[in-house]
Design an enzyme around this catalytic site. Structure first.
Site, PDB file in Angstrom:
ATOM      1  N   ASP A  89       4.201   6.773  -3.697  1.00  0.00           N
ATOM      2  CA  ASP A  89       3.026   6.065  -4.223  1.00  0.00           C
ATOM      3  C   ASP A  89       2.803   6.472  -5.674  1.00  0.00           C
ATOM      4  O   ASP A  89       1.830   7.175  -5.990  1.00  0.00           O
ATOM      5  CB  ASP A  89       1.782   6.424  -3.389  1.00  0.00           C
ATOM      6  CG  ASP A  89       1.939   6.024  -1.931  1.00  0.00           C
ATOM      7  OD1 ASP A  89       2.264   4.860  -1.661  1.00  0.00           O
ATOM      8  OD2 ASP A  89       1.742   6.885  -1.051  1.00  0.00           O
ATOM      9  N   ASP A 109      -0.506  -2.874   6.212  1.00  0.00           N
ATOM     10  CA  ASP A 109      -1.315  -1.668   6.033  1.00  0.00           C
ATOM     11  C   ASP A 109      -2.409  -1.736   7.087  1.00  0.00           C
ATOM     12  O   ASP A 109      -3.186  -2.699   7.123  1.00  0.00           O
ATOM     13  CB  ASP A 109      -1.952  -1.635   4.640  1.00  0.00           C
ATOM     14  CG  ASP A 109      -0.923  -1.413   3.526  1.00  0.00           C
ATOM     15  OD1 ASP A 109       0.251  -1.162   3.841  1.00  0.00           O
ATOM     16  OD2 ASP A 109      -1.308  -1.489   2.353  1.00  0.00           O
TER      17      ASP A 109
HETATM   18  O1  1PR Z   1       0.766   9.829   3.139  1.00  0.00           O
HETATM   19  O2  1PR Z   1       2.411  10.077   4.990  1.00  0.00           O
HETATM   20  O3  1PR Z   1       0.008   9.653   5.475  1.00  0.00           O
HETATM   21  O4  1PR Z   1       1.441   7.899   4.517  1.00  0.00           O
HETATM   22  C1  1PR Z   1       0.458   6.975   4.153  1.00  0.00           C
HETATM   23  C2  1PR Z   1       1.134   5.691   3.837  1.00  0.00           C
HETATM   24  O5  1PR Z   1       0.107   4.717   3.640  1.00  0.00           O
HETATM   25  C3  1PR Z   1       1.959   5.757   2.570  1.00  0.00           C
HETATM   26  O6  1PR Z   1       3.178   5.095   2.808  1.00  0.00           O
HETATM   27  C4  1PR Z   1       1.140   4.996   1.538  1.00  0.00           C
HETATM   28  O7  1PR Z   1       1.976   4.202   0.735  1.00  0.00           O
HETATM   29  C5  1PR Z   1       0.264   4.094   2.394  1.00  0.00           C
HETATM   30  N1  1PR Z   1      -1.081   3.915   1.839  1.00  0.00           N
HETATM   31  C6  1PR Z   1      -2.049   4.836   1.792  1.00  0.00           C
HETATM   32  N2  1PR Z   1      -3.169   4.292   1.266  1.00  0.00           N
HETATM   33  C7  1PR Z   1      -2.900   3.026   0.976  1.00  0.00           C
HETATM   34  C8  1PR Z   1      -3.826   2.047   0.405  1.00  0.00           C
HETATM   35  O8  1PR Z   1      -3.464   0.908   0.127  1.00  0.00           O
HETATM   36  N3  1PR Z   1      -5.053   2.452   0.187  1.00  0.00           N
HETATM   37  N4  1PR Z   1      -0.973   1.621   1.202  1.00  0.00           N
HETATM   38  C9  1PR Z   1      -1.585   2.772   1.337  1.00  0.00           C
HETATM   39  C10 1PR Z   1       0.109   1.476   0.551  1.00  0.00           C
HETATM   40  C11 1PR Z   1       1.286  -0.127  -0.348  1.00  0.00           C
HETATM   41  C12 1PR Z   1       2.259  -1.047   0.188  1.00  0.00           C
HETATM   42  C13 1PR Z   1       1.767  -2.443   0.059  1.00  0.00           C
HETATM   43  C14 1PR Z   1       2.593  -2.943  -1.081  1.00  0.00           C
HETATM   44  C15 1PR Z   1       2.719  -4.416  -1.146  1.00  0.00           C
HETATM   45  N5  1PR Z   1       0.299   0.157   0.576  1.00  0.00           N
HETATM   46  O9  1PR Z   1       2.762  -0.738   1.393  1.00  0.00           O
HETATM   47  O10 1PR Z   1       1.911  -3.034   1.267  1.00  0.00           O
HETATM   48  O11 1PR Z   1       2.050  -2.424  -2.298  1.00  0.00           O
HETATM   49  O12 1PR Z   1       1.496  -4.993  -1.435  1.00  0.00           O
HETATM   50  P1  1PR Z   1       1.438  -6.371  -2.207  1.00  0.00           P
HETATM   51  O13 1PR Z   1       2.644  -7.153  -1.829  1.00  0.00           O
HETATM   52  O14 1PR Z   1       0.194  -7.028  -1.702  1.00  0.00           O
HETATM   53  O15 1PR Z   1       1.374  -6.049  -3.664  1.00  0.00           O
HETATM   54  P2  1PR Z   1       1.119   9.449   4.521  1.00  0.00           P
END
Ligand code: 1PR
Length: 523
Positions: A379, A224
């Site tokens: 999400d 991320d």
């Molecule tokens: O909505 O098309 O602009 O895409 C944004 C992307 O960014 C989406 O894929 C969304 O999942 C991701 N995203 C947005 N905000 C966050 C955040 O964390 N604040 N991250 C985010 C999503 C989730 C996973 C993470 C897993 C594994 N991150 O990718 O890496 O949950 O984590 P873990 O193993 O530590 O539990 P758009």
């Protein structure tokens, strides 16, 4: 000097990077004459059979290509670059292929997820110099929904099993083509390319005794990425999507370096998510494109990028299509792009009208680049209810009742990184996105993200039952056992983790070591 045929779609950058990493220079063929005068030609194909043949025709490449093939000078076709060597394809029945090999191309007709995505083996049918230095037991990266059916069985070089045995490489004389992507297959893929780049030597390569091949479950490292308060692009990691600790954005490393580390440690794929993409616009976000360019120079496994891929109008009133953003990402080295927030909006519209417009980002990107390149990132957040008909959504009975003893729940879709909940459930979203052309689902779970409690198996089961495209289970991995659980208790093809890898709690190699002998993996 290697000549590379770039017909304008897909990730040729990866092939160029792989060749350059082997010390050779690449000339991109701009005209038919470049093809005719090539000493060695590589034809990497991505996308759809029909649109590719149309582009080849429009650029007047068809006749030079046919003529080149007849000279029997070294040729390496990759993926669609194999399929177009055949007469035709059920993907575009009215479009003629190059017809160099007798036979056709057809879609997988199996009770397994399609596209066939991931690392699978090859049954080598006869010695070939491109396999020199390999044992024959290596796995290579595949990503396709169609496969060739060769009439000339003597030309079949390898087969692979996925539901049934299909042709995965072909050779006659100096014309070789593979369904798999050597440029995305780590060191065995680079070795195969090296063999092709060097003067053909007598084959000393192996012939494997065929015991069947198996698709490996993939372990994906996710980064991320966002700017921290000092303006540096960093890899961060949230706890249920909250990436700040004591007010500051957590900084877990630099994107390019971490990606390289995960490649060396055995990641089967790497995903970058620009998590503030909903605020910014990727084409203004050159550092993110630069991350991709630099990473793809020395990381030879598939790269996915997501965040901010949507139609966008800038302050000057210029409107950009999501397709243009995706194109820039592909040109910079991405193999797949992922759409999150916009997928929810597209699906809501589709649900409301019951009509596909053909213009949505999912439809356009999958049409041009193939559905295997179009990932939808979900999400969802769990919402508890007392009964299955409490809401007009797909509700499941849960083994983990809610705070008020509720025995049912549904998974609410969110956008903008979980900041906004929508009146749409994750199962419906996944189904609609598959219909619109998505080729894979990246299934996050806000409740589990960063918790180390393990994947939400109930959610993953619900989604894998609803779609026939591959699903990447994400969020919550805390121990190697969690990967075993997700691969044995659900149909997920791959599992993604972030925190445990970034914090070096469990290296990728340790996860794989734990899984060896229990689950098919790429060692
Ligand atoms: O909505 O098309 O602009 O895409 C944004 C992307 O960014 C989406 O894929 C969304 O999942 C991701 N995203 C947005 N905000 C966050 C955040 O964390 N604040 N991250 C985010 C999503 C989730 C996973 C993470 C897993 C594994 N991150 O990718 O890496 O949950 O984590 P873990 O193993 O530590 O539990 P758009």
């Amino acid at each position: 000097m290697i000549t590379l045929l770039d017909y304008g779609a897909g990730n040729v950058r990866s092939v160029i990077n792989a060749i350059e990493s082997l010390g050779q220079k690449v000339k991109v063929a701009a005209t038919g004459e470049d093809i005719l005068s090539a000493a060695k030609l590589i034809f990497p194909g991505v996308g759809a059979f029909g649109s590719m043949m149309r582009i080849l025709k429009a650029r007047k490449f068809v006749e030079p290509l046919k003529a080149y093939l007849l000279t029997d000078r070294p040729f390496l076709g990759i993926c669609l670059g194999l399929q177009v060597l055949f007469k035709n394809s059920t993907e575009a029945p009215d479009v003629e292929g190059l017809g160099f090999f007798p036979g056709t191309v057809k879609k997988f007709d199996i009770d397994l997820s399609v596209p066939h995505i991931g690392w699978n083996g090859i049954n080598i049918k006869r010695p070939a110099y491109i396999f020199n230095g390999l044992t024959g037991n290596e796995k290579f990266y595949f990503v396709h929904s169609y496969h060739v059916v060769a009439e000339d069985t003597d030309a079949v070089l390898t087969t692979t099993d996925y539901g049934y045995e299909f042709v995965s490489a072909i050779q006659t004389g100096n014309i070789i083509a593979t369904q798999f992507h050597p440029e995305k297959s780590g060191s065995p893929g680079l070795r195969l390319l090296k063999n092709f780049l060097e003067t053909p030597s007598p084959p000393s390569g192996p012939i494997t005794v065929s015991e069947g091949t198996h698709l490996a479950k993939r372990i994906i490292a996710c980064l991320d990425v966002r700017s921290n308060d000092q303006g540096d692009l960093v890899v961060t990691k949230g706890d249920r999507y909250d990436v700040r600790e004591k007010g500051a954005v957590r900084n877990l490393g630099r994107p390019v370096e971490l990606a390289r580390r995960y490649y060396e440690e055995g990641a089967d794929e790497i995903t970058f998510l620009n998590i503030t993409g909903f605020r910014n616009f990727p084409l203004n976000d050159m550092p993110m494109l630069e991350v991709l360019r630099k990473t793809s120079r020395n990381v030879f496994v598939p790269l996915t990028i997501g965040g901010g891929i949507r139609d966008y109008t800038d302050i000057n009133g210029h409107t950009y299509k999501a397709l243009e953003v995706a194109a820039e990402y592909f040109r910079s080295g991405a193999d797949k792009v992922s759409i999150g927030s916009d997928a929810v909006r597209i699906a809501e519209e589709y649900l409301k009208t019951g009509r596909k417009t053909g213009q949505s980002a999912i439809e356009e990107i999958s049409r041009v680049y193939g559905n295997q390149a179009m990932v939808v990132s979900l999400d969802p957040r769990r919402v508890y209810v007392n009964s299955p008909d409490a809401v007009a959504h797909e509700v499941i009975k849960t083994a983990f009742p809610g705070p008020g003893g509720e025995e049912y729940c549904w998974y609410q879709c969110t956008i903008k990184g979980g900041r906004e909940g929508r009146d749409l459930d994750a199962v419906t979203l996944a189904r609609l996105c598959e219909k619109l052309g998505a080729g894979e689902i990246l299934l996050n779970c806000i409740d589990r993200d960063g918790t180390n409690l393990g994947f939400d198996l109930e959610l993953i089961r619900a989604i894998t039952r609803a779609v026939s495209i591959p699903v990447i289970a994400s969020s919550g991995a805390g121990r190697a056992e969690h990967f075993y659980d997700v691969f044995t208790a659900t149909r997920a093809e791959s599992a993604l983790a972030a925190g445990i890898f970034h914090r070096r709690e469990i290296p990728i190699a340790e996860v794989k070591k734990y899984l060896v002998g229990k689950v098919e993996i790429r060692p």
